[in-house]
Design a protein around this motif. Sequence first.
Motif, PDB file in Angstrom:
ATOM      1  N   CYS A 283     -27.777 120.491  16.833  1.00 17.94           N
ATOM      2  CA  CYS A 283     -28.651 119.409  16.376  1.00 17.94           C
ATOM      3  C   CYS A 283     -27.832 118.346  15.662  1.00 17.94           C
ATOM      4  CB  CYS A 283     -29.690 119.941  15.404  1.00 17.94           C
ATOM      5  SG  CYS A 283     -30.709 121.240  16.083  1.00 17.94           S
ATOM      6  N   SER A 284     -28.144 117.106  15.931  1.00 18.36           N
ATOM      7  CA  SER A 284     -27.490 116.008  15.226  1.00 18.36           C
ATOM      8  C   SER A 284     -28.522 114.931  14.940  1.00 18.36           C
ATOM      9  CB  SER A 284     -26.328 115.439  16.043  1.00 18.36           C
ATOM     10  OG  SER A 284     -26.811 114.932  17.268  1.00 18.36           O
ATOM     11  N   GLU A 285     -28.275 114.181  13.892  1.00 13.66           N
ATOM     12  CA  GLU A 285     -29.123 113.065  13.518  1.00 13.66           C
ATOM     13  C   GLU A 285     -28.262 111.827  13.372  1.00 13.66           C
ATOM     14  OE1 GLU A 285     -32.489 115.253  10.798  1.00 13.66           O
ATOM     15  OE2 GLU A 285     -30.684 114.537   9.807  1.00 13.66           O
ATOM     16  N   ALA A 286     -28.800 110.703  13.762  1.00 16.51           N
ATOM     17  CA  ALA A 286     -28.107 109.429  13.578  1.00 16.51           C
ATOM     18  C   ALA A 286     -29.048 108.488  12.848  1.00 16.51           C
ATOM     19  CB  ALA A 286     -27.713 108.834  14.920  1.00 16.51           C
ATOM     20  N   ALA A 287     -28.532 107.807  11.845  1.00 21.18           N
ATOM     21  CA  ALA A 287     -29.315 106.852  11.070  1.00 21.18           C
ATOM     22  C   ALA A 287     -28.575 105.521  11.052  1.00 21.18           C
ATOM     23  CB  ALA A 287     -29.523 107.360   9.647  1.00 21.18           C
ATOM     24  N   ALA A 288     -29.229 104.492  11.514  1.00 21.78           N
ATOM     25  CA  ALA A 288     -28.615 103.155  11.535  1.00 21.78           C
ATOM     26  C   ALA A 288     -28.937 102.423  10.245  1.00 21.78           C
ATOM     27  CB  ALA A 288     -29.126 102.372  12.730  1.00 21.78           C
ATOM     28  N   THR A 289     -27.907 101.859   9.643  1.00 23.26           N
ATOM     29  CA  THR A 289     -28.047 100.974   8.493  1.00 23.26           C
ATOM     30  C   THR A 289     -27.311  99.689   8.849  1.00 23.26           C
ATOM     31  OG1 THR A 289     -26.059 101.853   7.443  1.00 23.26           O
ATOM     32  CG2 THR A 289     -28.125 102.926   6.872  1.00 23.26           C
ATOM     33  N   PRO A 290     -27.503  98.620   8.108  1.00 18.11           N
ATOM     34  CA  PRO A 290     -26.792  97.388   8.456  1.00 18.11           C
ATOM     35  C   PRO A 290     -25.273  97.598   8.515  1.00 18.11           C
ATOM     36  CG  PRO A 290     -28.486  96.928   6.850  1.00 18.11           C
ATOM     37  CD  PRO A 290     -28.400  98.432   6.981  1.00 18.11           C
ATOM     38  N   GLY A 291     -24.723  97.490   9.710  1.00 19.68           N
ATOM     39  CA  GLY A 291     -23.279  97.577   9.888  1.00 19.68           C
ATOM     40  C   GLY A 291     -22.706  98.965  10.090  1.00 19.68           C
ATOM     41  N   THR A 292     -23.516 100.034   9.900  1.00 19.34           N
ATOM     42  CA  THR A 292     -22.987 101.392  10.015  1.00 19.34           C
ATOM     43  C   THR A 292     -24.026 102.321  10.628  1.00 19.34           C
ATOM     44  OG1 THR A 292     -21.736 101.022   7.977  1.00 19.34           O
ATOM     45  CG2 THR A 292     -21.909 103.286   8.712  1.00 19.34           C
ATOM     46  N   VAL A 293     -23.555 103.262  11.432  1.00 19.81           N
ATOM     47  CA  VAL A 293     -24.404 104.342  11.947  1.00 19.81           C
ATOM     48  C   VAL A 293     -23.846 105.639  11.380  1.00 19.81           C
ATOM     49  CG1 VAL A 293     -25.224 105.564  13.986  1.00 19.81           C
ATOM     50  CG2 VAL A 293     -24.964 103.085  14.058  1.00 19.81           C
ATOM     51  N   HIS A 294     -24.692 106.382  10.688  1.00 25.09           N
ATOM     52  CA  HIS A 294     -24.299 107.648  10.079  1.00 25.09           C
ATOM     53  C   HIS A 294     -24.785 108.788  10.966  1.00 25.09           C
ATOM     54  CE1 HIS A 294     -23.230 105.634   6.322  1.00 25.09           C
ATOM     55  NE2 HIS A 294     -24.264 104.862   6.589  1.00 25.09           N
ATOM     56  N   VAL A 295     -23.909 109.763  11.218  1.00 22.53           N
ATOM     57  CA  VAL A 295     -24.244 110.905  12.073  1.00 22.53           C
ATOM     58  C   VAL A 295     -23.949 112.178  11.295  1.00 22.53           C
ATOM     59  CG1 VAL A 295     -23.782 112.061  14.267  1.00 22.53           C
ATOM     60  CG2 VAL A 295     -23.601 109.568  14.114  1.00 22.53           C
ATOM     61  N   ARG A 296     -24.902 113.132  11.352  1.00 21.92           N
ATOM     62  CA  ARG A 296     -24.693 114.408  10.663  1.00 21.92           C
ATOM     63  C   ARG A 296     -25.314 115.544  11.463  1.00 21.92           C
ATOM     64  NH1 ARG A 296     -28.985 114.618   5.647  1.00 21.92           N
ATOM     65  NH2 ARG A 296     -30.867 114.671   6.947  1.00 21.92           N
ATOM     66  N   ASP A 297     -24.925 116.743  11.113  1.00 16.70           N
ATOM     67  CA  ASP A 297     -25.495 117.962  11.676  1.00 16.70           C
ATOM     68  C   ASP A 297     -26.801 118.218  10.942  1.00 16.70           C
ATOM     69  OD1 ASP A 297     -26.213 120.558  12.354  1.00 16.70           O
ATOM     70  OD2 ASP A 297     -24.193 121.369  12.095  1.00 16.70           O
ATOM     71  N   SER A 298     -27.926 118.161  11.637  1.00 20.60           N
ATOM     72  CA  SER A 298     -29.211 118.309  10.968  1.00 20.60           C
ATOM     73  C   SER A 298     -29.471 119.742  10.504  1.00 20.60           C
ATOM     74  CB  SER A 298     -30.350 117.833  11.870  1.00 20.60           C
ATOM     75  OG  SER A 298     -30.427 118.629  13.025  1.00 20.60           O
ATOM     76  N   MET A 299     -28.740 120.701  11.032  1.00 22.19           N
ATOM     77  CA  MET A 299     -28.909 122.084  10.594  1.00 22.19           C
ATOM     78  C   MET A 299     -28.210 122.341   9.259  1.00 22.19           C
ATOM     79  SD  MET A 299     -30.852 123.227  12.946  1.00 22.19           S
ATOM     80  CE  MET A 299     -30.828 124.996  12.874  1.00 22.19           C
ATOM     81  N   THR A 300     -27.182 121.551   8.954  1.00 21.65           N
ATOM     82  CA  THR A 300     -26.468 121.677   7.675  1.00 21.65           C
ATOM     83  C   THR A 300     -26.241 120.274   7.105  1.00 21.65           C
ATOM     84  OG1 THR A 300     -24.376 121.741   8.857  1.00 21.65           O
ATOM     85  CG2 THR A 300     -25.320 123.860   8.227  1.00 21.65           C
ATOM     86  N   PRO A 301     -27.307 119.623   6.640  1.00 16.55           N
ATOM     87  CA  PRO A 301     -27.191 118.228   6.203  1.00 16.55           C
ATOM     88  C   PRO A 301     -26.311 117.999   4.974  1.00 16.55           C
ATOM     89  CG  PRO A 301     -29.377 119.091   5.718  1.00 16.55           C
ATOM     90  CD  PRO A 301     -28.669 120.128   6.539  1.00 16.55           C
ATOM     91  N   ALA A 302     -26.040 119.032   4.193  1.00 14.28           N
ATOM     92  CA  ALA A 302     -25.198 118.860   3.006  1.00 14.28           C
ATOM     93  C   ALA A 302     -23.720 118.736   3.356  1.00 14.28           C
ATOM     94  CB  ALA A 302     -25.401 120.031   2.045  1.00 14.28           C
TER      95      ALA A 302
END
Length: 50
Positions: free
Chosen positions: A9-28
């Motif tokens: 599982c992965s999540e991507a969040a777009a913010t102005p100028g940057t896309v952040h990607v993380r493992d949604s199973m271990t978000p910390a």
Amino acid sequence: MQQQKGGECSEAAATPGTVHVRDSMTPARAHLAFGGLEWTAFVRFAVTRR
């Protein structure tokens, strides 16, 4: 955006100028951050490799 396949599982969040990607199973845990051009290049690469 969330993708799940075979327990991966992965999540991507777009913010102005940057896309952040993380493992949604271990978000910390650490995440990746991409600039707009880098994210666009990654998505183009991923789409052509299906």
